[in-house]
Design a protein around this motif. Sequence first.
Motif, mmCIF file in Angstrom:
data_model
loop_
_atom_site.group_PDB
_atom_site.id
_atom_site.type_symbol
_atom_site.label_atom_id
_atom_site.label_comp_id
_atom_site.label_asym_id
_atom_site.label_seq_id
_atom_site.Cartn_x
_atom_site.Cartn_y
_atom_site.Cartn_z
ATOM 1 N N ALA B 24 0.833 -1.202 0.000
ATOM 2 C CA ALA B 24 0.000 0.000 0.000
ATOM 3 C C ALA B 24 0.871 1.258 0.000
ATOM 4 N N VAL B 25 0.234 2.403 -0.197
ATOM 5 C CA VAL B 25 0.930 3.700 -0.238
ATOM 6 C C VAL B 25 1.680 3.936 1.074
ATOM 7 N N GLY B 26 2.915 4.437 0.967
ATOM 8 C CA GLY B 26 3.685 4.819 2.145
ATOM 9 C C GLY B 26 4.220 3.647 2.947
ATOM 10 N N GLY B 27 4.234 2.461 2.358
ATOM 11 C CA GLY B 27 4.848 1.315 3.026
ATOM 12 C C GLY B 27 3.899 0.484 3.876
ATOM 13 N N ALA B 28 2.627 0.850 3.930
ATOM 14 C CA ALA B 28 1.661 0.045 4.688
ATOM 15 C C ALA B 28 1.383 -1.259 3.936
ATOM 16 N N SER B 29 0.775 -2.220 4.644
ATOM 17 C CA SER B 29 0.566 -3.518 4.002
ATOM 18 C C SER B 29 -0.892 -3.992 4.043
ATOM 19 N N VAL B 30 -1.759 -3.230 4.709
ATOM 20 C CA VAL B 30 -3.163 -3.636 4.772
ATOM 21 C C VAL B 30 -4.058 -2.494 4.297
ATOM 22 N N VAL B 31 -4.982 -2.844 3.408
ATOM 23 C CA VAL B 31 -5.992 -1.898 2.929
ATOM 24 C C VAL B 31 -7.325 -2.318 3.533
ATOM 25 N N TYR B 32 -8.061 -1.367 4.096
ATOM 26 C CA TYR B 32 -9.334 -1.695 4.745
ATOM 27 C C TYR B 32 -10.298 -0.516 4.644
ATOM 28 N N THR B 33 -11.519 -0.691 5.124
ATOM 29 C CA THR B 33 -12.492 0.399 5.036
ATOM 30 C C THR B 33 -12.813 0.978 6.407
ATOM 31 N N ILE B 34 -13.003 2.295 6.427
ATOM 32 C CA ILE B 34 -13.541 2.992 7.605
ATOM 33 C C ILE B 34 -14.909 3.502 7.182
ATOM 34 N N SER B 35 -15.951 3.126 7.937
ATOM 35 C CA SER B 35 -17.316 3.339 7.451
ATOM 36 C C SER B 35 -18.091 4.394 8.216
ATOM 37 N N HIS B 36 -18.971 5.044 7.484
ATOM 38 C CA HIS B 36 -20.029 5.839 8.079
ATOM 39 C C HIS B 36 -21.313 5.405 7.388
ATOM 40 N N ARG B 37 -22.220 4.829 8.145
ATOM 41 C CA ARG B 37 -23.421 4.201 7.579
ATOM 42 C C ARG B 37 -23.005 3.217 6.487
ATOM 43 N N ARG B 38 -23.580 3.349 5.264
ATOM 44 C CA ARG B 38 -23.268 2.380 4.202
ATOM 45 C C ARG B 38 -22.024 2.764 3.402
ATOM 46 N N LEU B 39 -21.489 3.963 3.655
ATOM 47 C CA LEU B 39 -20.309 4.406 2.901
ATOM 48 C C LEU B 39 -19.030 3.921 3.567
ATOM 49 N N GLY B 40 -18.075 3.496 2.756
ATOM 50 C CA GLY B 40 -16.781 3.102 3.299
ATOM 51 C C GLY B 40 -15.656 3.823 2.584
ATOM 52 N N ALA B 41 -14.758 4.446 3.381
ATOM 53 C CA ALA B 41 -13.547 5.013 2.797
ATOM 54 C C ALA B 41 -12.514 3.890 2.761
ATOM 55 N N VAL B 42 -11.923 3.654 1.581
ATOM 56 C CA VAL B 42 -10.889 2.630 1.437
ATOM 57 C C VAL B 42 -9.565 3.269 1.837
ATOM 58 N N VAL B 43 -8.924 2.750 2.899
ATOM 59 C CA VAL B 43 -7.757 3.425 3.476
ATOM 60 C C VAL B 43 -6.611 2.451 3.745
ATOM 61 N N SER B 44 -5.423 3.032 3.982
ATOM 62 C CA SER B 44 -4.345 2.310 4.668
ATOM 63 C C SER B 44 -3.707 3.300 5.638
ATOM 64 N N ASP B 45 -2.981 2.760 6.629
ATOM 65 C CA ASP B 45 -2.353 3.612 7.638
ATOM 66 C C ASP B 45 -1.140 4.323 7.043
ATOM 67 N N ILE B 46 -0.914 5.550 7.520
ATOM 68 C CA ILE B 46 0.217 6.337 7.008
ATOM 69 C C ILE B 46 0.672 7.273 8.124
ATOM 70 N N ASP B 47 1.897 7.804 8.027
ATOM 71 C CA ASP B 47 2.429 8.629 9.117
ATOM 72 C C ASP B 47 2.493 10.111 8.759
ATOM 73 N N THR B 48 1.690 10.536 7.773
ATOM 74 C CA THR B 48 1.717 11.934 7.362
ATOM 75 C C THR B 48 0.362 12.327 6.780
ATOM 76 N N THR B 49 0.065 13.629 6.784
ATOM 77 C CA THR B 49 -1.127 14.091 6.061
ATOM 78 C C THR B 49 -0.741 14.715 4.723
#
Lengths: 95, 210
Positions: B24-49
Amino acid sequence: MAQPQRRPDSSSLAEVLDRILDKGVVIDIWARVSVVGIELLTVEARVVVASVDTFLHYAEEIAKIEQATAEGELEELEELEVERRPESSPQSASE
Amino acid sequence: MFPVNNRYVYGVVEGDPIEFETDAVGGASVVYTISHRRLGAVVSDIDTTDPEETDEDATRHDEVLRRIMNDGDGRAVVPMQFGMAFESDRALKNVLRGALPAFRRALNDVEGRVELGVKIVRAEDADVDADAVTERIADELEPIAAQSVGNDLFSDRLVLNRSYLVDREDREAFDEAIARLEEDEDDLVVRYTGPFAPYSFVDVTIGAQR
């Protein structure tokens, strides 16, 4: 006779960069770092081929946001949307 | 260990959560979703904005979206531009909640569709009637596509540069139309690319009022 085979090329980095750095949903840094007391402005320009008419409509909606913000009435306008209208999309053929 | 409480967002989906391992971007290795109701943001962990733009990470961003698009029968995803990293889950959920109608409409627009790119280049020394070519291409491709959008003609040899949003079931018809153009037009080089996530067809900008 069989149709000639033609498949798009999916391996071009330049084509990916053209899109990923310039297109896609943009969320400004303030919306990405702030939580408390934040009001979001969402602008959807669902306009693939912009015409002058669409632009004028768009400018009018933006002015409404600014006015509402000044008057603290933002919530009503949260779902602002500039609809794509038929006359603004001569290239959109299938609708 | 670096702190990884920031989230890099690839795109937004609706429905079942996603989780898979990948580079994944920035050296992460897991892609997952963070949800609000039925919507999910597809994310990975990172150490910067403010992640650095590299070819490697741009490719990873794109590959994550492709993987979701090609999952099963194909899943609708609203792609983010590169670099959309959030400070916290709260900030991310706040945006999902605040822009939920916009994400819903964008998901609806791209459901079952992919983006294809077409560049038509005039062969060297060829004398081409650009208007006639553009019209012929529009006649062939626009009826098949759901939408199209023009891109910059950055060279005077570039006769046409457009992105097309095409229903999956019309992909074959589109391929065939491209093949016909190539057969008929000897003076033109056709650069046909994709399928891409529908980057060019989700014109949404979200800002914060300061």
